[in-house]
Design a protein around this motif. Sequence first.
Motif, PDB file in Angstrom:
ATOM      1  N   UNK A 180       0.798  -1.159  -0.023  1.00 13.93           N
ATOM      2  CA  UNK A 180      -0.110  -0.015   0.074  1.00 13.93           C
ATOM      3  C   UNK A 180       0.973   1.154  -0.082  1.00 13.93           C
ATOM      4  N   UNK A 181       2.208   1.160   0.693  1.00 14.19           N
ATOM      5  CA  UNK A 181       2.856   2.246   0.838  1.00 14.19           C
ATOM      6  C   UNK A 181       3.744   2.450  -0.810  1.00 14.19           C
ATOM      7  N   UNK A 182       3.855   1.528  -1.386  1.00 11.72           N
ATOM      8  CA  UNK A 182       4.472   1.551  -2.713  1.00 11.72           C
ATOM      9  C   UNK A 182       3.659   2.215  -3.744  1.00 11.72           C
ATOM     10  N   UNK A 183       2.114   1.696  -3.550  1.00  9.66           N
ATOM     11  CA  UNK A 183       1.232   2.183  -4.296  1.00  9.66           C
ATOM     12  C   UNK A 183       0.918   3.739  -4.240  1.00  9.66           C
ATOM     13  N   UNK A 184       1.212   4.084  -3.220  1.00  5.35           N
ATOM     14  CA  UNK A 184       0.883   5.583  -2.843  1.00  5.35           C
ATOM     15  C   UNK A 184       2.263   6.431  -3.270  1.00  5.35           C
ATOM     16  N   UNK A 185       3.334   5.933  -3.882  1.00  6.33           N
ATOM     17  CA  UNK A 185       4.464   6.779  -4.552  1.00  6.33           C
ATOM     18  C   UNK A 185       4.218   6.890  -6.048  1.00  6.33           C
ATOM     19  N   UNK A 186       3.852   8.275  -6.463  1.00  7.57           N
ATOM     20  CA  UNK A 186       3.736   8.349  -7.772  1.00  7.57           C
ATOM     21  C   UNK A 186       4.573   7.654  -8.806  1.00  7.57           C
ATOM     22  N   UNK A 187       4.245   6.935  -9.783  1.00  7.70           N
ATOM     23  CA  UNK A 187       5.231   6.441 -10.683  1.00  7.70           C
ATOM     24  C   UNK A 187       6.101   7.039 -11.481  1.00  7.70           C
ATOM     25  N   UNK A 188       5.721   8.554 -11.525  1.00  4.98           N
ATOM     26  CA  UNK A 188       6.550   9.540 -12.243  1.00  4.98           C
ATOM     27  C   UNK A 188       8.036   9.498 -11.452  1.00  4.98           C
TER      28      UNK A 188
END
Lengths: 306, 355
Positions: free
Chosen positions: A193-201
């Motif tokens: 869930x933490x990784x998903x909150x990091x914008x992919x850009x």
Amino acid sequence: MSGQVEAPALREAAGRPRRAVRFSRRQLEPYALLAPAAIFMTLFFAWPAVQTLLIAFQKANGSWTLDNFGAMARDTDFRLALRNTLLVLVLIIPIETTIALLMAVLAQSRLFGRDVMLYIWSIPLAVSDLAAGLVWFSIFTSHGYLNSVLQDLHLIAHPVGFLDYNNLGGLVTAIVLAEVWRSMSLVMVIIMSGIQAIPPELDEAAESLGAGAWQRFWKVTLPLLKPTLQVALILRTTTAFQVFGVVLALAGSALPVLAVKSESWVTEYRNYQLAATYAILILVLSSLSTVGYLLFLRTPREVFQR
Amino acid sequence: MAGITIESITKSFAGVTAVDNVSLTIEDGEFMVLLGPSGCGKTTLLRLIAGFDLPDSGRIAIGDRDVTDSPPGRRDIAMVFQSYALFPHLRVSDNIAFGLRMHHVGKDEVTSRVREAAELMGIEALLNRYPTQLSGGQRQRVAVARALVMRPSVILMDEPLSNLDALLRLQMRAELKHLLQDIKTTTVYVTHDQVEALSMGDRTAVMRDGAVLQCASPMEVYDRPGDIFVATFIGNPPMNIVRAVARDSVVKVEGVEVALPEASNLPAGTEVSIGIRAENIEVHTEALDGALPATVAVIEPLGSHLLLTLAVGAESIKASVRTDFAVKRGDPLWLELRQGSVRLLGSANQSGPSD
């Protein structure tokens, strides 16, 4: 460099006239929605916790005392239980956090078969700690799967007593394995869930600036995961201090730990005072570790406010 | 410094073709704008140049180096993202220095180049701040500084101004153009804003449905649109499109003959569409030979001029007139299409894509 982020909303709120103190249904609604959880938590967590705290400072007849702590320190297994708990904890937490981090990164990647991996990895989430302990017991016991396989392969002549009471290494290994297996999926879910909150850009920006996969993980993903890791570590360290079911199933009383000691003082000796004192010790240790994580994994406030 | 050569690039996602056989040559030092509505493939094309996505077929070269299969970090490009994509856990100075450190540039050189880039963007005072402590315009400057400090062959910009408010956008537009003209780095700039495209680019590639419809200088695209889509996508108001019937170098609009700037070779009687910009229509209050009779339907005062919507038979035409032009709704007017500014935009048998 002037402070430019003051909130102008305060004035507005202060100027609003107060209405009569009759609550509308709308105002009560959030409290009504919170009530079931609040009642449950009060009855089954807060109240027993307060009771435990009081009992730890009382004699059997109800008078106040600090003697219980001395009695706990003089308990034959106390030092052993404390040592074992800490030993298991310092092994479990780094191992499972590392594995969970790896699993979360793999699950986020575009690798083939990641959905299947994710389902398999999530299975332990649904397994209770005692059941997990029993699963690993059936593997490590003298007539268990591991001994059968090793014997069939003619690697050993006689069954090895992995879980014998005097085989500290075997017991600790089995407990750590079982506990890591049981809880790493929980840590993985939190980290994902933490990784998903990091914008992919951000990853793409780092990539275009010449950062390789490893550098992007260390310089971008990991620092941004710090708050998430903090949550996962606090949660898991707190629960690892309470390690119980897995130890009970794999070691019984052969490897005393704090939570098992607390339980045995109740079930075997009906000594609620000493049991409560052990429980309070676990509480104090958990709280100290939480404070430690809050201090050492602190993120500057400026970084995450939006 | 290097140009970009794109040869027959195709890219599809889950069966949908995002970029369809596009070829484009961008000169060294050129400012190329990719313009089009959302979903036209402009951002995908930019991401293909950056290397975030790899094409299904076709080649991309930067300078004389084929980079089709190179990862983004080896393409000598720098990207400015729509969301700026600043690293929130790093101070402005570390954000700008990130790429240099990844390339193992020496400590002293990092310091001096970061300072230089910050001075260029006017953000020296912000170097110790975190991105969340910056305004949108300041973040934009940091993002550009982080790209410029790399001294890349190519700068790629994905709608860099679209998150700024209108006034700041206007200011940054001029500033960016000035800056990029000065440093003469090849730039590919994606936008859906036709004003940005016209005002900033050396050339504009207008895209639709994954294809480049027209690639030319802003004035050329504005004045001589390649088809009806380009004519109506660019300019405010969009170019007037009117149905007409061809005869030699003349077309008949609502029964009135209008001269075309060049001979059309169309068989007499072919139905065609012609385009004319609102500012190229002369509006008369009295009948005139060769002028289209019209009736005023809507009058919109726009400050610098009045925009009239006029009914010409079944057609609706927009024309702009000076603010002191006395007119009211329902008035009869005569429209003279200025010599040489009528564009032939396709006939029934060679129709544009939006027909």
